[in-house]
Every structure is written in C-alpha cells, then in structure tokens.
Design an enzyme around this catalytic site. Sequence first.
Site, PDB file in Angstrom:
ATOM      1  N   TYR A 135       1.118  -1.117  -0.064  1.00 44.45           N
ATOM      2  CA  TYR A 135       0.579  -0.043   0.491  1.00 44.45           C
ATOM      3  C   TYR A 135       0.817   1.056   0.236  1.00 44.45           C
ATOM      4  O   TYR A 135       2.029   1.448   0.584  1.00 44.45           O
ATOM      5  CB  TYR A 135      -0.844  -0.320   1.519  1.00 44.45           C
ATOM      6  CG  TYR A 135      -1.503   0.852   1.557  1.00 44.45           C
ATOM      7  CD1 TYR A 135      -2.141   1.700   0.614  1.00 44.45           C
ATOM      8  CD2 TYR A 135      -2.986   0.489   2.201  1.00 44.45           C
ATOM      9  CE1 TYR A 135      -3.089   2.426   0.867  1.00 44.45           C
ATOM     10  CE2 TYR A 135      -4.149   1.383   2.740  1.00 44.45           C
ATOM     11  CZ  TYR A 135      -4.426   2.942   1.810  1.00 44.45           C
ATOM     12  OH  TYR A 135      -5.290   3.237   1.543  1.00 44.45           O
ATOM     13  N   LYS A 161      -1.410  -1.500  -3.966  1.00 40.63           N
ATOM     14  CA  LYS A 161      -2.489  -0.323  -3.685  1.00 40.63           C
ATOM     15  C   LYS A 161      -2.216   0.716  -3.701  1.00 40.63           C
ATOM     16  O   LYS A 161      -1.137   1.488  -3.067  1.00 40.63           O
ATOM     17  CB  LYS A 161      -3.273  -0.429  -2.623  1.00 40.63           C
ATOM     18  CG  LYS A 161      -4.247   0.852  -2.293  1.00 40.63           C
ATOM     19  CD  LYS A 161      -6.163   0.719  -1.056  1.00 40.63           C
ATOM     20  CE  LYS A 161      -6.232   1.615  -0.964  1.00 40.63           C
ATOM     21  NZ  LYS A 161      -6.314   2.598  -1.316  1.00 40.63           N
TER      22      LYS A 161
END
Length: 290
Positions: A135, A161
Amino acid sequence: LKNIKGVIPALITPFDEHEEFDENRMRKLVNHLIERGMDGLYLTGSTGEGFLMTPEERKKVVEVVIDEVHGRIPVIVHVGAISTKISIDLAKHAYATGADAISSVPPFYWKFKEENIYKYYEAVSMSTPLPMIVYNVPLAGLLGFDFICRLANIPNVKGVKYTACTHQDIYKCKDKISQDFMVYSGADEMAVSGIINEADGIIGSFYSMMPDVFKDIYQKVKSGDIAGAQKKQKIAVDIIEASLKYDYYAVIKESLRWMGVDAGYVRAPFMNLSEEEIKKVKQSFKEIKA
Ligand code: HMN
C-alpha cells in the site's frame, strides 16, 4: 489476484450510537454494494477506521463481511498495524476466514527504514498463502517506485494499492515488474487518470457513496469514452471536495443514510456531523452542477 479488478469500495465500518461495531448495518451495506455491481470489497483499511479498532474487533468485521458476501465478490482484508506480530495474526485470521487477498500499509509513526519495512512485508506476506497488496499512501509514508519494485520480489507480493499522485508509476509498475502485477488506483479524485494509466482496479472511500457513478466511470474509460468519464469524474470531485471539509467518513455514512442505507456512525476521535453541518452538506451537494 487476477480476478480482482474493477471498482472496489474501501468499506466503511458502521458503528452504532455507542461506537460499537454494528453487525446488522454492515450486512445491509454489503448487500447494497453487491447489488450496485461492485467488483470487490476492501476491509478495515483507513476508511474502515481499522486503526481505531482492537485486533479482535477487526477480526469480527472480517468474519461478518465474509459471511455476508458468501463468495459473491472477492474480499481483500487490510491487515496493517505497526506491529509485525499483530499484522501476522490478522493475516492468518483473514486466511482462515476465507479472504481472497490481504493488504497492508507499511509500518508507520516511527519513520521506519526501508529494511524494516521490507522485513515487515516479507514476514506478513509469507505468513499465509494469500496474495499481498502493498500500500503506497502518503498518510503512512510513500514507498517510492524502486522500493515497490523491490517489494515485488517477495513471492506473495502480487500487487500495489497506489494512492500517490504520480500516476505514471502505475503503468511503469506493470511494465517493469510484470503485466500480472496488479495495481489499484487509490485516489478517488483521480480515478479516470488511474484507469487510463493502466490500473486494474480502483479502491477508495467514495465508491460506497457513489457506486453507480464510479462503475460508470470505470466502464466508460475501459470502452474509450474518456470525455464521458471525465464529465462524471468532475461531478464526483466536487462531491468529494465538499465532503473533505468534514470528517468525510461521517459524510459518507450520513449520505448513505439519505439513500436509505443506514451506515451508522464514526468512532471518536472522528466526529459525526451536527444537524447544522448536515444541512450545509446537503446544500453544498445540491449546488453541484451536473
Ligand atoms: C483505505 O485504506 O481504506 C482506502 O482505500 C484509502 C483510499 O485510497 C482513500 N485514501 C485515504 O483515505 C487516505 C481514498 O479513497 C480517499 O479517501 C479519497 O481519494 C478522498 O481523498
């Protein structure tokens, strides 16, 4: 991860009037989003107020959602915590409960060195057979392109992400690491840009509030109607920016309530909207030109 694509709401967690996790409200919200055609769910992340819950509470949210989804769409569980030990425990629980993937912010607050972060991702990723989505988010400290490429060497790290605004790195991740490395664009304000830059999906807070709008944006970009997508994106940006003036998870919950889906309240230190603020938000939404 290859089957996890499209529009994926970063799910809010409904709390009741006493800030307790509200299982019934969560079940209704999950069904609402599946009925609106959402392609997956991302649980207990920032939007899910995951860092405000105990590990046991997070596990309960995961169990309830996976039970309610019942295999209809993929579920990604955010297992991030500052402690590797806690994240591993959450990852193992996610796997045992039937999650399709896990994801994690890097350990934060102490400004850890790259080596600490690498070891964190390695330990958490290898604690289950699930694919891990790392992330990249400004709030937790950006990872940087070269470091993302390095993390991709960890066998279970299968995607990122990507909530930074350097969108050229989205297609560069795919070109440099592999076309199978999945990239999810995380800034809702830049969904069109993310998809144009070859993101496989979009994960964000506002997809719970505007599932139809973002589904349409996603499909329009994919079919080449960039002008049509951008027109909708501009309206969405106005709504997002009006919401960001408040604790916007509260705005998302409040506006879901207006749409007939009671999504409960936020947990302190986030603040629910006062009656006065509710009026102001409604007014500012009305003023947005379609
Ligand atoms: C999560 O971790 O729950 C979210 O997926 C994070 C997501 O990328 C959101 N970013 C943050 O909350 C920092 C965005 O959806 C964001 O809320 C939106 O773009 C509004 O700025």
